[in-house]
Write a protein that holds these residues in place. Structure first.
Motif, PDB file in Angstrom:
ATOM      1  N   ALA A 108       2.046   3.540 -10.228  1.00 23.70           N
ATOM      2  CA  ALA A 108       1.363   4.522  -9.381  1.00 23.70           C
ATOM      3  C   ALA A 108       1.720   5.943  -9.808  1.00 23.70           C
ATOM      4  O   ALA A 108       0.867   6.841  -9.809  1.00 23.70           O
ATOM      5  CB  ALA A 108       1.731   4.296  -7.915  1.00 23.70           C
ATOM      6  N   ALA A 109       2.982   6.161 -10.180  1.00 23.45           N
ATOM      7  CA  ALA A 109       3.409   7.491 -10.615  1.00 23.45           C
ATOM      8  C   ALA A 109       2.719   7.891 -11.916  1.00 23.45           C
ATOM      9  O   ALA A 109       2.269   9.040 -12.067  1.00 23.45           O
ATOM     10  CB  ALA A 109       4.922   7.530 -10.788  1.00 23.45           C
ATOM     11  N   ALA A 110       2.629   6.966 -12.864  1.00 23.84           N
ATOM     12  CA  ALA A 110       1.974   7.271 -14.138  1.00 23.84           C
ATOM     13  C   ALA A 110       0.511   7.635 -13.930  1.00 23.84           C
ATOM     14  O   ALA A 110      -0.011   8.566 -14.553  1.00 23.84           O
ATOM     15  CB  ALA A 110       2.095   6.076 -15.087  1.00 23.84           C
ATOM     16  N   ALA A 111      -0.158   6.910 -13.031  1.00 27.61           N
ATOM     17  CA  ALA A 111      -1.552   7.231 -12.732  1.00 27.61           C
ATOM     18  C   ALA A 111      -1.673   8.627 -12.135  1.00 27.61           C
ATOM     19  O   ALA A 111      -2.580   9.394 -12.488  1.00 27.61           O
ATOM     20  CB  ALA A 111      -2.132   6.199 -11.769  1.00 27.61           C
ATOM     21  N   GLY A 112      -0.746   8.984 -11.241  1.00 27.94           N
ATOM     22  CA  GLY A 112      -0.765  10.321 -10.649  1.00 27.94           C
ATOM     23  C   GLY A 112      -0.502  11.406 -11.667  1.00 27.94           C
ATOM     24  O   GLY A 112      -1.124  12.479 -11.624  1.00 27.94           O
ATOM     25  N   LEU A 113       0.414  11.165 -12.592  1.00 27.92           N
ATOM     26  CA  LEU A 113       0.700  12.144 -13.632  1.00 27.92           C
ATOM     27  C   LEU A 113      -0.515  12.371 -14.513  1.00 27.92           C
ATOM     28  O   LEU A 113      -0.843  13.508 -14.865  1.00 27.92           O
ATOM     29  CB  LEU A 113       1.895  11.688 -14.470  1.00 27.92           C
ATOM     30  N   ARG A 114      -1.191  11.288 -14.867  1.00 32.10           N
ATOM     31  CA  ARG A 114      -2.386  11.436 -15.717  1.00 32.10           C
ATOM     32  C   ARG A 114      -3.481  12.220 -14.997  1.00 32.10           C
ATOM     33  O   ARG A 114      -4.166  13.049 -15.607  1.00 32.10           O
ATOM     34  CB  ARG A 114      -2.899  10.061 -16.138  1.00 32.10           C
ATOM     35  N   ARG A 115      -3.634  11.956 -13.702  1.00 28.95           N
ATOM     36  CA  ARG A 115      -4.661  12.696 -12.949  1.00 28.95           C
ATOM     37  C   ARG A 115      -4.359  14.187 -12.915  1.00 28.95           C
ATOM     38  O   ARG A 115      -5.281  15.008 -12.843  1.00 28.95           O
ATOM     39  CB  ARG A 115      -4.765  12.152 -11.526  1.00 28.95           C
ATOM     40  N   SER A 116      -3.095  14.559 -12.970  1.00 32.89           N
ATOM     41  CA  SER A 116      -2.721  15.974 -12.918  1.00 32.89           C
ATOM     42  C   SER A 116      -2.614  16.598 -14.306  1.00 32.89           C
ATOM     43  O   SER A 116      -2.195  17.752 -14.435  1.00 32.89           O
ATOM     44  CB  SER A 116      -1.392  16.141 -12.170  1.00 32.89           C
ATOM     45  N   GLY A 117      -2.970  15.838 -15.351  1.00 31.34           N
ATOM     46  CA  GLY A 117      -3.016  16.398 -16.691  1.00 31.34           C
ATOM     47  C   GLY A 117      -1.806  16.126 -17.557  1.00 31.34           C
ATOM     48  O   GLY A 117      -1.715  16.656 -18.672  1.00 31.34           O
ATOM     49  N   THR A 118      -0.862  15.310 -17.102  1.00 31.37           N
ATOM     50  CA  THR A 118       0.310  14.969 -17.899  1.00 31.37           C
ATOM     51  C   THR A 118       0.136  13.569 -18.468  1.00 31.37           C
ATOM     52  O   THR A 118       0.120  12.597 -17.703  1.00 31.37           O
ATOM     53  CB  THR A 118       1.598  15.019 -17.052  1.00 31.37           C
ATOM     54  N   PRO A 119      -0.033  13.419 -19.771  1.00 31.41           N
ATOM     55  CA  PRO A 119      -0.167  12.082 -20.342  1.00 31.41           C
ATOM     56  C   PRO A 119       1.062  11.236 -20.010  1.00 31.41           C
ATOM     57  O   PRO A 119       2.202  11.686 -20.213  1.00 31.41           O
ATOM     58  CB  PRO A 119      -0.275  12.338 -21.850  1.00 31.41           C
ATOM     59  N   ALA A 120       0.857  10.051 -19.500  1.00 30.07           N
ATOM     60  CA  ALA A 120       1.986   9.211 -19.096  1.00 30.07           C
ATOM     61  C   ALA A 120       1.588   7.747 -19.163  1.00 30.07           C
ATOM     62  O   ALA A 120       0.431   7.394 -18.917  1.00 30.07           O
ATOM     63  CB  ALA A 120       2.436   9.564 -17.679  1.00 30.07           C
ATOM     64  N   ARG A 121       2.541   6.916 -19.493  1.00 30.23           N
ATOM     65  CA  ARG A 121       2.320   5.475 -19.453  1.00 30.23           C
ATOM     66  C   ARG A 121       3.627   4.791 -19.071  1.00 30.23           C
ATOM     67  O   ARG A 121       4.707   5.393 -19.130  1.00 30.23           O
ATOM     68  CB  ARG A 121       1.810   4.939 -20.795  1.00 30.23           C
ATOM     69  N   MET A 169       0.825  -1.217   0.000  1.00 34.62           N
ATOM     70  CA  MET A 169       0.000   0.000   0.000  1.00 34.62           C
ATOM     71  C   MET A 169       0.859   1.266   0.000  1.00 34.62           C
ATOM     72  O   MET A 169       0.362   2.357  -0.277  1.00 34.62           O
ATOM     73  CB  MET A 169      -0.952  -0.009   1.187  1.00 34.62           C
ATOM     74  N   LEU A 170       2.154   1.123   0.287  1.00 37.95           N
ATOM     75  CA  LEU A 170       3.049   2.276   0.214  1.00 37.95           C
ATOM     76  C   LEU A 170       3.343   2.677  -1.231  1.00 37.95           C
ATOM     77  O   LEU A 170       3.904   3.748  -1.467  1.00 37.95           O
ATOM     78  CB  LEU A 170       4.363   1.972   0.934  1.00 37.95           C
ATOM     79  N   ALA A 171       2.972   1.831  -2.192  1.00 38.68           N
ATOM     80  CA  ALA A 171       3.207   2.181  -3.592  1.00 38.68           C
ATOM     81  C   ALA A 171       2.503   3.481  -3.967  1.00 38.68           C
ATOM     82  O   ALA A 171       3.009   4.242  -4.799  1.00 38.68           O
ATOM     83  CB  ALA A 171       2.744   1.053  -4.509  1.00 38.68           C
ATOM     84  N   GLY A 172       1.351   3.760  -3.353  1.00 42.87           N
ATOM     85  CA  GLY A 172       0.620   4.997  -3.647  1.00 42.87           C
ATOM     86  C   GLY A 172       1.406   6.242  -3.291  1.00 42.87           C
ATOM     87  O   GLY A 172       1.703   7.073  -4.160  1.00 42.87           O
ATOM     88  N   PRO A 173       1.780   6.436  -2.008  1.00 41.01           N
ATOM     89  CA  PRO A 173       2.550   7.627  -1.658  1.00 41.01           C
ATOM     90  C   PRO A 173       3.936   7.659  -2.290  1.00 41.01           C
ATOM     91  O   PRO A 173       4.426   8.739  -2.657  1.00 41.01           O
ATOM     92  CB  PRO A 173       2.631   7.579  -0.128  1.00 41.01           C
ATOM     93  N   LEU A 174       4.583   6.508  -2.446  1.00 46.39           N
ATOM     94  CA  LEU A 174       5.881   6.491  -3.107  1.00 46.39           C
ATOM     95  C   LEU A 174       5.733   6.865  -4.578  1.00 46.39           C
ATOM     96  O   LEU A 174       6.576   7.593  -5.136  1.00 46.39           O
ATOM     97  CB  LEU A 174       6.526   5.114  -2.975  1.00 46.39           C
ATOM     98  N   GLY A 175       4.654   6.404  -5.210  1.00 40.78           N
ATOM     99  CA  GLY A 175       4.389   6.782  -6.595  1.00 40.78           C
ATOM    100  C   GLY A 175       4.105   8.265  -6.740  1.00 40.78           C
ATOM    101  O   GLY A 175       4.516   8.895  -7.724  1.00 40.78           O
ATOM    102  N   ALA A 176       3.418   8.842  -5.756  1.00 43.34           N
ATOM    103  CA  ALA A 176       3.156  10.291  -5.789  1.00 43.34           C
ATOM    104  C   ALA A 176       4.462  11.073  -5.711  1.00 43.34           C
ATOM    105  O   ALA A 176       4.638  12.084  -6.392  1.00 43.34           O
ATOM    106  CB  ALA A 176       2.225  10.676  -4.644  1.00 43.34           C
ATOM    107  N   ALA A 177       5.384  10.604  -4.867  1.00 40.24           N
ATOM    108  CA  ALA A 177       6.686  11.263  -4.760  1.00 40.24           C
ATOM    109  C   ALA A 177       7.457  11.140  -6.070  1.00 40.24           C
ATOM    110  O   ALA A 177       8.076  12.108  -6.544  1.00 40.24           O
ATOM    111  CB  ALA A 177       7.485  10.654  -3.611  1.00 40.24           C
ATOM    112  N   LEU A 178       7.416   9.958  -6.686  1.00 40.40           N
ATOM    113  CA  LEU A 178       8.111   9.770  -7.953  1.00 40.40           C
ATOM    114  C   LEU A 178       7.493  10.630  -9.049  1.00 40.40           C
ATOM    115  O   LEU A 178       8.213  11.220  -9.868  1.00 40.40           O
ATOM    116  CB  LEU A 178       8.053   8.297  -8.351  1.00 40.40           C
TER     117      LEU A 178
END
Length: 284
Positions: free
Chosen positions: A138-151, A79-88
């Motif tokens: 997790a990072a790619a999902a966060g980037l997409r939510r903020s408007g940056t296309p990412a995969r 479950m730490l993948a979420g906050p670690l992904g946000a940091a990444l």
């Protein structure tokens, strides 16, 4: 006496904070602030390995951040993948520059391509998961939510076995990893159309893993990274270092310009954490 609802809660909620051990939270506010409370910065190890791309990191690898990364990687606190992904995601966004768009692709809709540095096969088997890939998703999902296309494209693979890196110095790590990675068959096709290719990992120690991963990517992106030298299959050791060194002068020229957001070769890097000393680049 524990009630049945407490037993059920144990199954769906974390037992303790991954950073400090506080009960009933994935990451407490204090530990979350240590991870994402500061603006991501450009970082550079000393000595810097040849061919290392520009790297951004979210936090110094110490205290709560170190504990959280180890809990995710070694103890399966997934479950730490979420906050670690946000940091990444924050580190990736910082490397893209103003607006968080891929350099040279503003308005084109071209996605940022996150390429996780692969773990050794034995490490993935022992841990039961691939930490860098999980955090990258997790990072790619966060980037997409903020408007940056990412995969995410996990196109890199190990072409030979490598020794455990722990206990090795920077030169030994370069020797250990030289020629160890390659782009999997069909991977070059997945790289086509990316606005920016960003290597991602949870931790940078000496930079040897990121430098080797960048070499493998540049070998199939000659139009973007030809000045780094091509390495033919089967080349290892000194041959790889010579190919890497072929681009050192050019890479240094880019750094001398002070252009932290250069897309000169199309490959950048971002990590969750690195040593506090690697942040010293920003004080020079």
């Amino acid at each position: 006496m524990r009630g049945w609802w407490q037993d059920l809660t144990d199954l769906v909620l974390p037992a303790e904070c991954g950073g400090c051990g506080r009960p009933r939270t994935v990451l407490c506010p204090k530990c979350r602030a240590a991870l994402t409370g500061n603006a991501p910065s450009r970082v550079r190890p000393d000595p810097e390995p040849p061919g290392l791309p520009v790297v951004y990191a979210a936090a110094p690898y110490e205290d709560q951040v170190r504990a959280a990364l180890l809990a995710h990687k070694e103890r399966g606190a997934l479950m730490l993948a979420g906050p670690l992904g946000a940091a990444l995601a924050g580190a990736v966004r910082a490397g893209l520059g103003p607006g968080g768009r891929a350099a040279g692709a503003a308005g084109s809709g071209a996605p940022v391509l996150l390429v996780p540095v692969p773990s050794a096969r034995w490490a993935v088997r022992a841990r039961g998961h691939d930490p860098a890939r999980r955090i990258a998703l997790a990072a790619a999902a966060g980037l997409r939510r903020s408007g940056t296309p990412a995969r995410v494209a996990a196109v890199l693979r190990q072409r030979r076995a490598v020794a455990d890196q722990s206990g090795l110095n920077s030169r030994q790590r370069l020797d250990n990893l030289a020629g160890a990675l390659e782009v999997a068959p069909g991977g070059a096709r997945l790289l086509d159309g990316a606005g920016r290719v960003v290597l991602v990992d949870d931790l940078m120690t000496t930079g040897a893993s990121l430098a080797e991963a960048a070499r493998a990517l540049r070998a199939v992106l000659p139009e973007k990274g030809g000045f780094y030298g091509r390495v033919t299959p089967g080349t290892t050791g000194e041959g790889v270092r010579q190919a890497q060194m072929a681009g050192v002068g050019r890479a240094e020229a880019v750094r001398e310009k002070g252009d932290a957001h250069s897309a000169d070769d199309g490959v950048g890097a971002a990590v969750v954490a690195t040593s506090p000393a690697s942040f010293e680049i920003n004080r020079n």
